[in-house]
Design a protein around this motif. Structure first.
Motif, PDB file in Angstrom:
ATOM      1  N   GLU A  31       0.832  -1.206   0.000  1.00 44.10           N
ATOM      2  CA  GLU A  31       0.000   0.000   0.000  1.00 44.10           C
ATOM      3  C   GLU A  31       0.866   1.254   0.000  1.00 44.10           C
ATOM      4  OE1 GLU A  31      -2.717  -0.223   3.291  1.00 44.10           O
ATOM      5  OE2 GLU A  31      -3.496  -2.170   2.634  1.00 44.10           O
ATOM      6  N   LEU A  32       1.919   1.243   0.801  1.00 45.30           N
ATOM      7  CA  LEU A  32       2.800   2.407   0.883  1.00 45.30           C
ATOM      8  C   LEU A  32       3.540   2.639  -0.433  1.00 45.30           C
ATOM      9  CD1 LEU A  32       4.147   1.849   4.486  1.00 45.30           C
ATOM     10  CD2 LEU A  32       2.703   3.758   3.719  1.00 45.30           C
ATOM     11  N   ILE A  33       3.930   1.573  -1.108  1.00 45.32           N
ATOM     12  CA  ILE A  33       4.573   1.723  -2.416  1.00 45.32           C
ATOM     13  C   ILE A  33       3.622   2.390  -3.390  1.00 45.32           C
ATOM     14  CG2 ILE A  33       5.391   0.420  -4.435  1.00 45.32           C
ATOM     15  CD1 ILE A  33       6.685  -1.551  -2.424  1.00 45.32           C
ATOM     16  N   ASN A  34       2.375   1.945  -3.396  1.00 44.42           N
ATOM     17  CA  ASN A  34       1.382   2.545  -4.295  1.00 44.42           C
ATOM     18  C   ASN A  34       1.140   4.017  -3.996  1.00 44.42           C
ATOM     19  OD1 ASN A  34       1.014   0.172  -5.720  1.00 44.42           O
ATOM     20  ND2 ASN A  34      -0.681  -0.515  -4.420  1.00 44.42           N
ATOM     21  N   GLN A  35       1.346   4.418  -2.749  1.00 40.29           N
ATOM     22  CA  GLN A  35       1.172   5.815  -2.358  1.00 40.29           C
ATOM     23  C   GLN A  35       2.446   6.632  -2.551  1.00 40.29           C
ATOM     24  OE1 GLN A  35      -0.123   5.646   1.715  1.00 40.29           O
ATOM     25  NE2 GLN A  35      -1.946   4.448   1.210  1.00 40.29           N
ATOM     26  N   GLY A  36       3.516   5.985  -2.957  1.00 44.97           N
ATOM     27  CA  GLY A  36       4.779   6.690  -3.162  1.00 44.97           C
ATOM     28  C   GLY A  36       5.599   6.877  -1.905  1.00 44.97           C
ATOM     29  N   GLU A  37       5.233   6.209  -0.835  1.00 40.26           N
ATOM     30  CA  GLU A  37       5.951   6.303   0.446  1.00 40.26           C
ATOM     31  C   GLU A  37       7.017   5.199   0.498  1.00 40.26           C
ATOM     32  OE1 GLU A  37       5.554   8.529   2.827  1.00 40.26           O
ATOM     33  OE2 GLU A  37       3.798   9.550   2.006  1.00 40.26           O
ATOM     34  N   PHE A  38       8.067   5.360  -0.277  1.00 40.50           N
ATOM     35  CA  PHE A  38       9.053   4.299  -0.445  1.00 40.50           C
ATOM     36  C   PHE A  38       9.883   4.023   0.809  1.00 40.50           C
ATOM     37  CE2 PHE A  38       8.452   6.200  -4.723  1.00 40.50           C
ATOM     38  CZ  PHE A  38       7.686   5.162  -5.242  1.00 40.50           C
ATOM     39  N   ASP A  39      10.233   5.054   1.546  1.00 43.98           N
ATOM     40  CA  ASP A  39      11.015   4.843   2.771  1.00 43.98           C
ATOM     41  C   ASP A  39      10.207   4.054   3.803  1.00 43.98           C
ATOM     42  OD1 ASP A  39      13.192   6.177   1.725  1.00 43.98           O
ATOM     43  OD2 ASP A  39      12.659   8.104   2.650  1.00 43.98           O
ATOM     44  N   LYS A  40       8.943   4.430   3.969  1.00 43.97           N
ATOM     45  CA  LYS A  40       8.080   3.716   4.915  1.00 43.97           C
ATOM     46  C   LYS A  40       7.837   2.285   4.438  1.00 43.97           C
ATOM     47  CE  LYS A  40       5.682   7.803   6.622  1.00 43.97           C
ATOM     48  NZ  LYS A  40       4.380   8.501   6.699  1.00 43.97           N
ATOM     49  N   ALA A  41       7.682   2.116   3.134  1.00 45.47           N
ATOM     50  CA  ALA A  41       7.483   0.775   2.578  1.00 45.47           C
ATOM     51  C   ALA A  41       8.705  -0.095   2.856  1.00 45.47           C
ATOM     52  CB  ALA A  41       7.211   0.851   1.083  1.00 45.47           C
ATOM     53  N   GLU A  42       9.872   0.470   2.701  1.00 51.46           N
ATOM     54  CA  GLU A  42      11.102  -0.275   2.970  1.00 51.46           C
ATOM     55  C   GLU A  42      11.178  -0.676   4.441  1.00 51.46           C
ATOM     56  OE1 GLU A  42      15.948   0.094   2.527  1.00 51.46           O
ATOM     57  OE2 GLU A  42      14.708   1.874   2.238  1.00 51.46           O
ATOM     58  N   MET A  43      10.806   0.228   5.334  1.00 52.71           N
ATOM     59  CA  MET A  43      10.816  -0.096   6.762  1.00 52.71           C
ATOM     60  C   MET A  43       9.894  -1.273   7.060  1.00 52.71           C
ATOM     61  SD  MET A  43      11.110   3.435   8.999  1.00 52.71           S
ATOM     62  CE  MET A  43       9.409   3.820   8.748  1.00 52.71           C
ATOM     63  N   GLN A  44       8.716  -1.279   6.451  1.00 54.03           N
ATOM     64  CA  GLN A  44       7.776  -2.371   6.681  1.00 54.03           C
ATOM     65  C   GLN A  44       8.331  -3.697   6.152  1.00 54.03           C
ATOM     66  OE1 GLN A  44       5.038  -2.253   8.532  1.00 54.03           O
ATOM     67  NE2 GLN A  44       5.509  -0.108   8.927  1.00 54.03           N
ATOM     68  N   LEU A  45       8.933  -3.652   4.970  1.00 57.11           N
ATOM     69  CA  LEU A  45       9.518  -4.876   4.412  1.00 57.11           C
ATOM     70  C   LEU A  45      10.695  -5.376   5.251  1.00 57.11           C
ATOM     71  CD1 LEU A  45       9.451  -4.366   0.547  1.00 57.11           C
ATOM     72  CD2 LEU A  45       8.218  -6.068   1.898  1.00 57.11           C
ATOM     73  N   MET A  46      11.506  -4.468   5.729  1.00 59.66           N
ATOM     74  CA  MET A  46      12.643  -4.864   6.558  1.00 59.66           C
ATOM     75  C   MET A  46      12.165  -5.491   7.869  1.00 59.66           C
ATOM     76  SD  MET A  46      15.221  -4.383   4.716  1.00 59.66           S
ATOM     77  CE  MET A  46      16.480  -4.720   5.898  1.00 59.66           C
TER      78      MET A  46
END
Length: 81
Positions: A31-46
């Motif tokens: 969801e964060l990737i789709n919103q363009g929130e790449f740093d937050k998306a990376e944190m969730q994946l990590m």
């Protein structure tokens, strides 16, 4: 083999909780990737990857327990021979 069969009885609930968290974090990351929130998306994946590492540790604990039981049985057989 069902997911929970890979873990010791005492670790099953924790492993199931980690699995749920892994999938939740993965979905949130998408969801964060789709919103363009790449740093937050990376944190969730990590975070999901760290939880996966914990699940692997729990699985290894069961394997180690099984190996120790086999070793104990071999020692008893050797001494009772």
């Amino acid at each position: 083999m069902p997911f929970s069969d890979h873990f010791r009885e005492s670790d099953k609930q924790q492993a199931l909780h980690y699995r749920k968290e892994i999938f939740d974090n993965k979905e949130l990351s998408s969801e964060l990737i789709n919103q363009g929130e790449f740093d937050k998306a990376e944190m969730q994946l990590m975070h999901a990857l760290r939880l996966l590492a914990e699940v692997r540790i729990l699985k290894r604990r069961k394997i180690t327990d099984q190996e120790l039981q086999l070793s104990d049985q071999a020692m008893k057989t050797r001494y009772n021979w």
